[in-house]
Enzyme design. Structure first.
Site, PDB file in Angstrom:
ATOM      1  CG  ASP A   8      -1.851   1.161   1.298  1.00  0.00           C
ATOM      2  OD1 ASP A   8      -2.440   1.511   0.263  1.00  0.00           O
ATOM      3  OD2 ASP A   8      -1.967   1.750   2.387  1.00  0.00           O
ATOM      4  CG  ASP A  10      -1.947   7.448   0.083  1.00  0.00           C
ATOM      5  OD1 ASP A  10      -0.915   7.942  -0.384  1.00  0.00           O
ATOM      6  OD2 ASP A  10      -3.031   7.414  -0.522  1.00  0.00           O
ATOM      7  CG  ASP A 187      -2.336   2.811   6.387  1.00  0.00           C
ATOM      8  OD1 ASP A 187      -3.162   3.595   6.886  1.00  0.00           O
ATOM      9  OD2 ASP A 187      -2.309   2.554   5.169  1.00  0.00           O
TER      10      ASP A 187
END
Length: 228
Positions: A8, A10, A187
Site C-alpha cells: 500500500d 498512503d 496501514d
C-alpha cells in the site's frame, strides 16, 4: 524463485495521504477552492475511517479538478508536488524495506486506492514500476489525452485490490499459486481483504482497528515512521 511483495502507499510507504496532500497542494496554488476541498475531505476521510467510503463518489470529486488543466500543466504541477511535498517526507526505513525486496528479486507492486496520476511518480521514487491504482478516464481513451475527471475501470479499493491484483498477475502470465510466499504491507483496516490473501500480512504503521486485528492474528507489525 522470486516471491511477491505488494505495498500500500498512503500512510504505509509515505507518512501521509497523497490524495489529501495533492488536494491541499492544489488549494495552495489557487487551483481548488479551499472551503469546498475541506468539506469534501472531511466527509471522505470520515467514510474511509469508518469503512463506508463511497469510492466512486470520492474519485469523481477528487478527479474533477484534473479535467480543467492540460496534461502538460498537470505534469509541471506534479513535479513540483514531488519536490516540495513527497520526496522530503520519504523515510529511509521505507526505502530500505522496498530495497530489501527488490534486492531479493521479488516481484514488487504498489497497490493503492489513490489515483494513478498522483501515485505513479511516487511509486517510481521507490524504484517500483508496477502500480495498481485507481485509473482515470481520458477524453478519447488514449492514455496521454486530457482527463475527463471521471474514474475508469475497477477501483483498487478494499476487495477491488484483489480483483485488480488478480488481473495484473494474469497479464504477466502469473497466478498466486506461482509464489511460495507473498507479502502485503498496509496501514489500513480497509485492506484486510488483501492482507488475508497473502501468506505474509504485515500491518505497517497500522490504524487502531488493523493493529488490534494484527495482534489477535499474530501478523507482523512494523513501524516505518511517525505519521503526519
Amino acid at each position: 524463485m522470486p516471491q511477491l511483495a505488494l505495498f500500500d502507499l498512503d500512510l504505509t510507504l509515505i507518512p501521509f495521504d497523497s490524495d489529501q496532500a495533492w488536494g491541499r497542494f492544489m488549494v495552495e496554488h489557487g487551483l481548488v477552492d479551499a472551503a469546498e476541498f475541506d468539506r469534501l475531505d472531511a466527509a471522505f476521510s470520515a467514510g474511509y475511517a469508518a469503512g463506508t467510503l463511497d469510492i466512486h463518489a470520492h474519485l469523481c470529486a477528487m478527479l474533477a479538478p484534473l479535467a480543467r488543466h492540460s496534461r502538460e500543466r498537470l505534469a509541471v504541477l506534479h513535479a513540483r508536488f514531488m519536490d516540495d511535498v513527497v520526496l522530503p517526507a520519504i523515510a529511509p526505513a521505507a526505502l530500505d524495506l522496498v530495497r530489501h525486496h527488490r534486492a531479493r528479486g521479488d516481484l514488487c507492486c504498489v497497490v493503492t486506492a489513490t489515483n494513478a496520476f498522483i501515485t505513479r511518480p511516487i511509486a517510481h521514487a521507490f524504484g517500483i514500476d508496477a502500480l495498481i491504482a485507481c485509473e482515470l478516464e481520458t477524453v478519447d481513451g488514449h492514455p496521454d489525452s486530457r482527463y475527463t475527471g471521471r474514474p475508469a475501470g475497477v477501483p483498487s479499493y478494499r476487495e477491488g485490490k484483489i480483483v485488480r491484483t488478480d488481473a495484473w498477475l494474469a497479464s504477466r502470465g502469473l497466478a498466486w499459486s506461482d509464489f511460495e510466499r507473498s507479502w502485503f504491507y498496509s496501514d489500513s483496516h480497509n485492506d484486510v481483504p488483501l492482507l488475508e490473501k497473502v501468506t505474509d500480512a504485515v500491518a505497517t504503521n497500522p490504524d487502531e482497528r488493523l493493529r488490534a486485528l494484527a495482534t489477535a492474528r499474530g501478523w507482523q507489525i512494523v513501524e516505518l515512521f511517525e505519521t503526519v
